[in-house]
Design a protein around this motif. Structure first.
Motif, short mmCIF file in Angstrom:
data_model
loop_
_atom_site.label_atom_id
_atom_site.label_comp_id
_atom_site.label_asym_id
_atom_site.label_seq_id
_atom_site.Cartn_x
_atom_site.Cartn_y
_atom_site.Cartn_z
N MET A 220 -12.74 -40.63 61.82
CA MET A 220 -12.13 -39.90 60.71
C MET A 220 -12.19 -40.73 59.44
O MET A 220 -12.23 -41.95 59.48
N GLY A 221 -12.20 -40.08 58.31
CA GLY A 221 -12.33 -40.77 57.04
C GLY A 221 -13.62 -40.37 56.36
O GLY A 221 -14.16 -39.29 56.62
N LEU A 222 -14.15 -41.25 55.51
CA LEU A 222 -15.39 -40.93 54.83
C LEU A 222 -16.57 -41.20 55.76
O LEU A 222 -16.66 -42.27 56.35
N VAL A 223 -17.44 -40.23 55.88
CA VAL A 223 -18.59 -40.37 56.76
C VAL A 223 -19.61 -41.29 56.10
O VAL A 223 -19.93 -41.13 54.92
N LYS A 224 -20.11 -42.26 56.85
CA LYS A 224 -21.03 -43.24 56.28
C LYS A 224 -22.46 -42.73 56.29
O LYS A 224 -22.85 -41.96 57.16
N ARG A 225 -23.22 -43.22 55.31
CA ARG A 225 -24.61 -42.81 55.19
C ARG A 225 -25.38 -43.05 56.48
O ARG A 225 -26.19 -42.26 56.90
N ARG B 66 -33.16 -12.86 44.99
CA ARG B 66 -33.49 -14.16 44.37
C ARG B 66 -34.96 -14.50 44.57
O ARG B 66 -35.64 -14.93 43.65
N ASP B 67 -35.44 -14.31 45.80
CA ASP B 67 -36.84 -14.69 46.08
C ASP B 67 -37.83 -13.77 45.39
O ASP B 67 -38.98 -14.15 45.14
N TRP C 173 -30.45 -12.83 48.88
CA TRP C 173 -31.58 -13.75 49.05
C TRP C 173 -32.89 -13.09 48.70
O TRP C 173 -33.75 -13.69 48.07
N ARG D 194 -25.20 -37.74 60.14
CA ARG D 194 -24.48 -36.67 59.46
C ARG D 194 -24.82 -35.31 60.04
O ARG D 194 -25.89 -35.11 60.61
N ALA D 195 -23.91 -34.40 59.87
CA ALA D 195 -24.14 -33.03 60.37
C ALA D 195 -25.39 -32.45 59.72
O ALA D 195 -25.66 -32.69 58.55
N ALA D 196 -26.15 -31.72 60.49
CA ALA D 196 -27.31 -31.04 59.92
C ALA D 196 -26.81 -30.07 58.86
O ALA D 196 -25.89 -29.30 59.11
N PRO D 197 -27.38 -30.17 57.67
CA PRO D 197 -26.79 -29.41 56.60
C PRO D 197 -26.94 -27.90 56.74
O PRO D 197 -26.10 -27.15 56.30
N SER D 198 -27.98 -27.47 57.35
CA SER D 198 -28.24 -26.05 57.32
C SER D 198 -28.32 -25.49 58.73
O SER D 198 -28.99 -26.04 59.58
N ARG D 199 -27.59 -24.41 58.96
CA ARG D 199 -27.69 -23.77 60.27
C ARG D 199 -29.03 -23.05 60.37
O ARG D 199 -29.48 -22.44 59.41
#
Lengths: 210, 288, 125
Positions: A1-6, A45-46, A42, A10-15
């Motif tokens: 817990m706390g700030l996630v380190k580089r 936009r595209d 979407w 890290r969680a995959a940003p996109s599902r």
């Protein structure tokens, strides 16, 4: 817990998502009518990358209930910015939907080349509301003739709200040669206190105090 | 200013009249939402005259017509640059950081499953002061930091700025708004008044090069809960502002928040976001 | 009297309405469109909203709907003022939550009177 380190994973940003439509023009046009607003947004936009999509985008605007999709469509039409965009948006000025009317004005303001040669017809429209929108478009149109068009409205239009809207805009861009024409409006609408106010305000702005 | 020294006699005096100032003020307000008070008159006039000289216009009227009808809008953007101050330092616009810990984080957690990470994006992050301020603020002023994972992503288009950000060495001016105990706790003093941020904190911000206007760059920017996008949109033209607002909208989870700079407002850009008022700040929210 | 917010994209109209309302004893603020008006109204407690229909970014109807669905703003009396043909707008204005609909250009006495009455009613509630 706390700030996630580089360095940490890290969680995959996109599902990952399942692709229901192709990313080509045909697929995007189909997606523009999907049940999900997100999918339509979407697609809208595209479609900015497809000049041929203008008429489909303008048609969708007329029936699109979701404001976020509308916004995306307007954004893409602005990016495309062709003659066809001006042609497709002008009919919206007559519509019942204030959001669409004003959205159309905002885009048309940004298309001086496509709009310039259509302004005269709009300023001659029989509907005073359409003429007001034409003046609204001129307010931000980067076109050298814009002040002259507005002056013509001030000189000739018979509707008090069209004329005062044009005077309001000339308070920003008017020049001293226009003063007599603006001054003369007072005599044409002698019983309208707002006309007197608008004329005086514009003259003060244009002439200044040296 | 009345002094006509010998050296200045060759330069024609340019003046901005009261009416011209009013015209410019109304126009600038209409376009940006920023309204100059009368007390700013000298500041505004001076910058207008500076631009007129640079572009070669001798009078306000002629120059203003040039600004108004320039198709590219470049000169207007020049004016925006001149009329707004953009500098970066730790704890700049601290009321927004307060708003984050006092209100936004709580709301964000409310809509998350327990154990889910909170994601924050700082764009543009310039040389790192903003994302590191966010990190410091969360560590020192948010009581739930020990229960929750927070990821901070920071991006800028400028790779040199990003290099500096990663290095984490800051000038005296840059840290001057930090409370001394924070400076002492997280920074190591270097020669020449410089300060180096501790490794642990430097590792807690993920710096990336992203051009906010390039869809190829922004497609991967997703699932954020809070976005700091301060003092950027105001420098964009209308079409870019629209695109950028759409990009921020897409990058947010439903219910996520955007914070703009103190002189910026979504009111000249889009109505995509809901306006929310918190005790410390006005914030824009992607509808749930 | 109270504090009024004028929401209109035409600077001349804002100045004109300001003059009228200040003459009637109101303190007046201005906003250029619906989004800016929401930003202001959430910070300053207004006693009256004077709202134009056609504005960039957020039109008057959408603004009023937002106002009526926001608990802290819901009860503020609102006058909608339009340049447009009445046939089209009157009904939409009331549906969006306007308490009164006036057509531009307004007569100064009429606006001053209605504004005064509407806020007085609000005070006695």
């Amino acid at each position: 817990m706390g700030l996630v380190k580089r360095a940490e994973h890290r969680a995959a940003p996109s599902r990952p998502h399942i692709r229901k439509y192709g990313r080509d023009l045909q697929g995007l046009l189909a997606q523009l009518h999907d049940d999900q607003a997100k999918a339509r947004r979407w697609a809208a936009r595209d479609l900015a990358a497809h000049t041929e999509a203008v008429s489909a985008l303008c048609e969708r605007l007329q029936v699109e209930p979701d404001p976020t999709v509308r916004e995306a469509i307007f954004g893409s039409l602005l990016t495309i910015g062709t003659e066809a965009v001006a042609e497709g948006l002008i009919p919206l000025l007559r519509g019942e939907d204030a959001g669409l009317r004003n959205g159309a004005v905002e885009i048309l303001q940004q298309l001086p080349d496509a709009v310039g040669h259509r302004i005269a017809a709009l300023l001659a429209d029989s509907d005073p509301d359409v003429r007001i929108f034409a003046v609204d478009i001129l307010q931000d149109l980067a076109h050298p003739d814009a002040p002259a068009w507005m002056l013509a409205v001030v000189e000739a239009d018979e509707h008090v709200n069209v004329v005062t809207t044009a005077i309001d805009r000339l308070a920003e861009v008017g020049t001293p040669e226009m003063v007599p024409a603006i001054q003369a409006v007072k005599d044409r609408f002698p019983n309208e206190p707002f006309v007197g106010f608008a004329v005086d305000t514009a003259l003060k702005r244009i002439l200044g105090n040296g | 200013m009345g002094h006509s020294g010998v050296a200045r006699e060759s330069v024609p005096e340019i003046r901005v009249t009261d009416a011209e100032f009013e015209r410019f003020r109304d126009y600038f307000y209409r376009k940006t939402g920023i309204r100059f008070e009368d007390s700013k008159r000298y500041f505004v006039d001076k910058r207008l005259i500076q631009r007129m000289r640079q572009v070669g216009h001798e009078g306000f009227r002629e120059y203003f017509a040039f600004v108004r009808f320039q198709a590219s809008g470049k000169e207007f953007q020049e004016l925006v640059n001149l009329m707004t101050v953009n500098e970066t330092y730790f704890f700049r616009e601290e009321y927004q950081l307060k708003c984050m810990v006092n209100a936004l984080m709580g709301e964000v957690l409310h809509h998350k499953r327990s154990g889910e990470t909170v994601r924050i994006w700082s764009v543009p992050c310039s040389t790192g002061e903003e994302p590191y301020s966010i990190a410091l603020y969360l560590l020192e002023f948010w009581d739930r930091i020990d229960e929750v994972d927070v990821e901070i992503v920071a991006s800028d288009i400028d790779t040199q700025a990003l290099e500096k950000a990663r290095a984490g060495v800051f000038s005296r001016r840059s840290v001057s708004h930090l409370p001394p105990w924070i400076l002492k706790k997280y920074f190591e003093p270097l020669a020449g008044g410089y300060h180096r941020l501790c490794d642990d904190l430097r590792a807690s911000v993920d710096f990336r090069r992203v051009n906010l206007c390039d869809p190829r760059d922004t497609r991967g920017m997703r699932d954020f809960d809070v976005i700091f996008c301060r003092n950027l949109l105001i420098y964009f033209d209308e079409a870019s502002q629209r695109r950028a607002a759409e990009t921020l909208y897409d990058a947010l989870n439903p219910g996520g928040f955007v914070l703009l700079g103190h002189s910026e407002s979504m009111s000249r850009i889009t109505s995509l976001f809901k306006v929310r008022r918190f005790e410390d700040a006005i914030v824009y929210q992607k509808p749930l | 009297m109270g504090r009024a917010l004028i929401v209109d994209d035409a600077v001349t109209v804002r100045m004109y309405h300001r003059q009228i309302l200040e003459g009637a004893g109101f303190e007046v603020d201005e906003a250029e469109n619906g989004v800016e008006a929401l930003e202001r109204a959430l910070v300053v407690p207004y006693d009256l909203l004077l709202v134009d229909v056609n504005m960039p970014k957020m039109d008057g109807y959408t603004f009023l709907k937002e106002v009526r669905s926001t608990p802290e703003l819901r009860a503020i009396p609102a006058i909608m003022i339009s340049t447009e043909a009445e046939r089209r707008d009157r009904e939409q204005a009331y549906r969006a939550g306007a308490n009164l609909y006036l057509v531009k250009p307004v007569r100064p006495e009429a606006l001053a009177l209605r504004a005064t009455l509407m806020t007085a009613r609000g005070e006695s509630r």
